[in-house]
Design an enzyme around this catalytic site. Structure first.
Site, PDB file in Angstrom:
ATOM      1  N   ASN A   8     -48.549   8.093  12.923  1.00 24.85           N
ATOM      2  CA  ASN A   8     -48.535   6.971  11.975  1.00 24.85           C
ATOM      3  C   ASN A   8     -49.553   7.279  10.877  1.00 24.85           C
ATOM      4  OD1 ASN A   8     -48.725   4.548  10.634  1.00 24.85           O
ATOM      5  ND2 ASN A   8     -49.684   3.421  12.337  1.00 24.85           N
ATOM      6  N   LYS A  10     -50.074   5.658   8.221  1.00 20.43           N
ATOM      7  CA  LYS A  10     -50.582   4.441   7.561  1.00 20.43           C
ATOM      8  C   LYS A  10     -50.486   4.622   6.037  1.00 20.43           C
ATOM      9  CE  LYS A  10     -53.242   3.551  11.664  1.00 20.43           C
ATOM     10  NZ  LYS A  10     -54.377   2.889  12.307  1.00 20.43           N
ATOM     11  N   HIS A  95     -47.259  -3.626  14.101  1.00 21.02           N
ATOM     12  CA  HIS A  95     -48.579  -2.979  14.228  1.00 21.02           C
ATOM     13  C   HIS A  95     -49.670  -4.029  13.972  1.00 21.02           C
ATOM     14  CE1 HIS A  95     -52.013  -0.415  13.476  1.00 21.02           C
ATOM     15  NE2 HIS A  95     -51.339   0.565  14.054  1.00 21.02           N
ATOM     16  N   GLU A  97     -52.300  -3.952  12.358  1.00 18.92           N
ATOM     17  CA  GLU A  97     -52.777  -4.037  10.966  1.00 18.92           C
ATOM     18  C   GLU A  97     -51.835  -4.896  10.136  1.00 18.92           C
ATOM     19  OE1 GLU A  97     -53.203   0.168  10.377  1.00 18.92           O
ATOM     20  OE2 GLU A  97     -54.955   0.170  11.688  1.00 18.92           O
ATOM     21  N   GLU A 170     -51.480  -0.848  22.152  1.00 21.41           N
ATOM     22  CA  GLU A 170     -52.526  -0.464  21.201  1.00 21.41           C
ATOM     23  C   GLU A 170     -53.635  -1.519  21.201  1.00 21.41           C
ATOM     24  OE1 GLU A 170     -51.159   2.599  18.173  1.00 21.41           O
ATOM     25  OE2 GLU A 170     -51.015   0.633  17.264  1.00 21.41           O
ATOM     26  N   GLY A 176     -58.652   3.211  15.385  1.00 23.29           N
ATOM     27  CA  GLY A 176     -59.477   3.705  14.292  1.00 23.29           C
ATOM     28  C   GLY A 176     -60.972   3.616  14.552  1.00 23.29           C
ATOM     29  N   SER A 216     -57.172   5.692  18.814  1.00 20.79           N
ATOM     30  CA  SER A 216     -58.138   6.801  18.845  1.00 20.79           C
ATOM     31  C   SER A 216     -57.708   7.951  19.752  1.00 20.79           C
ATOM     32  CB  SER A 216     -59.531   6.289  19.234  1.00 20.79           C
ATOM     33  OG  SER A 216     -59.996   5.373  18.265  1.00 20.79           O
TER      34      SER A 216
HETATM   35  P1  PGA Z   1     -55.818   5.614  15.430  1.00 21.43           P
HETATM   36  O1  PGA Z   1     -54.609   4.637  15.054  1.00 21.43           O
HETATM   37  O2  PGA Z   1     -55.220   6.772  16.189  1.00 21.43           O
HETATM   38  O3  PGA Z   1     -56.401   6.021  14.116  1.00 21.43           O
HETATM   39  O4  PGA Z   1     -56.757   4.835  16.271  1.00 21.43           O
HETATM   40  C1  PGA Z   1     -53.596   4.358  15.975  1.00 21.43           C
HETATM   41  C2  PGA Z   1     -52.622   3.383  15.379  1.00 21.43           C
HETATM   42  O5  PGA Z   1     -53.044   2.500  14.621  1.00 21.43           O
HETATM   43  O6  PGA Z   1     -51.411   3.464  15.648  1.00 21.43           O
END
Ligand code: PGA
Length: 258
Positions: A8, A10, A95, A97, A170, A176, A216
């Site tokens: 992803n 983003k 997601h 976010e 998640e 992140g 992460s």
């Molecule tokens: P990250 O993001 O690997 O940067 O923690 C995962 C995600 O948001 O799908």
């Protein structure tokens, strides 16, 4: 069911950059990784380029979101039909976010899942608890509710093709932050999701849903999520922007038998 590794990106990747990353990935993943499907989800503006770049490769294309309607007066939105037309096979839905910054509710998530199935796209439904929810011991309840509301929205009433559904656990606190969940936390989260799926559709159907872990994930920690954690793959954010790190995760998945 094999392993599924999803990148992803983003809101990262100008068009040229995207092509460069995909070129580097194709070079590292030139041959199929046995039992592993690898999916890249670039921003909308890079989808057409990516479809061209990935043609004939073993990598699949996905999008990060869709609107629930097929067309109409929805300024700024992209429909599932448009994603299918450009060559997507997968779509990330709900997601955290998007739930946070774009006020996406469980009801909207439910409609978006139906939009994917309407055109034969495979949705990757994201669920996860926040830090306060975790501290309050609400993780299991929160995950169960997110799964239930996404799949049983009374407004949609559509059928659920279980074999084309993927659910990603998640935890919001792990996204992140560099603070990945421990494999045991991953296993507990996936167990809660799986229990809800069983309640909804029965044990047999529930086993056909692929369950991923995201938050992460790196080449160094990925294995634990598939062995002790019980996940069948990973949803990778930050590390997917580095072709070397992301291909290492995909190759590692090929070495952990299912
Ligand atoms: P990250 O993001 O690997 O940067 O923690 C995962 C995600 O948001 O799908």
């Amino acid at each position: 069911m094999g392993r599924l590794i999803v990148g992803n990106w983003k809101m990262n990747g100008m068009r040229q950059e995207s092509r460069r990353w995909l070129g580097a990935l194709k070079a590292r993943l030139a041959d199929p990784v046995p039992g592993v499907e690898v999916v890249i989800c670039p921003p909308f503006t890079s989808l057409a380029d990516a479809a061209e770049e990935l043609r004939g490769s073993v990598l699949q294309l996905g999008a990060q979101d869709t609107h629930w309607e097929s067309r109409g007066a929805y300024t700024g939105s992209i429909s599932a039909e448009m994603l299918a037309e450009v060559g997507c096979r997968y779509v990330i839905i709900g997601h955290s976010e998007r739930r946070r910054y774009d006020a996406e509710t469980d009801e909207i998530v439910a409609r978006k899942l139906q939009a994917c199935w309407r055109v034969g796209l495979h949705p990757i439904l994201c669920v996860g608890e926040s830090t306060p929810e975790r501290k309050a011991g609400m993780t299991v309840r929160r995950l169960g509710a997110q799964v239930r509301l996404a799949l049983c929205d009374p407004l949609t009433h559509g059928p659920v093709p279980v074999a084309s559904l993927t659910v990603a656990y998640e935890p919001i606190w792990a996204i992140g932050t560099g603070l990945a969940a421990a494999p045991v936390d991953c296993a507990q989260g996936l167990e809660a999701i799986s229990a809800e799926l069983k309640r909804l559709w029965g044990a047999e159907a529930a086993t056909r849903v692929a369950l991923l872990y995201g938050g992460s994930v790196t080449a160094a920690n990925c294995k634990g999520f598939w062995t002790e954690g019980g996940a069948s793959g990973a949803l990778v954010g930050g590390a997917s922007l580095d072709p070397e790190a992301f291909s290492a995760i995909a190759l590692a998945a090929g070495k952990v038998a299912r």
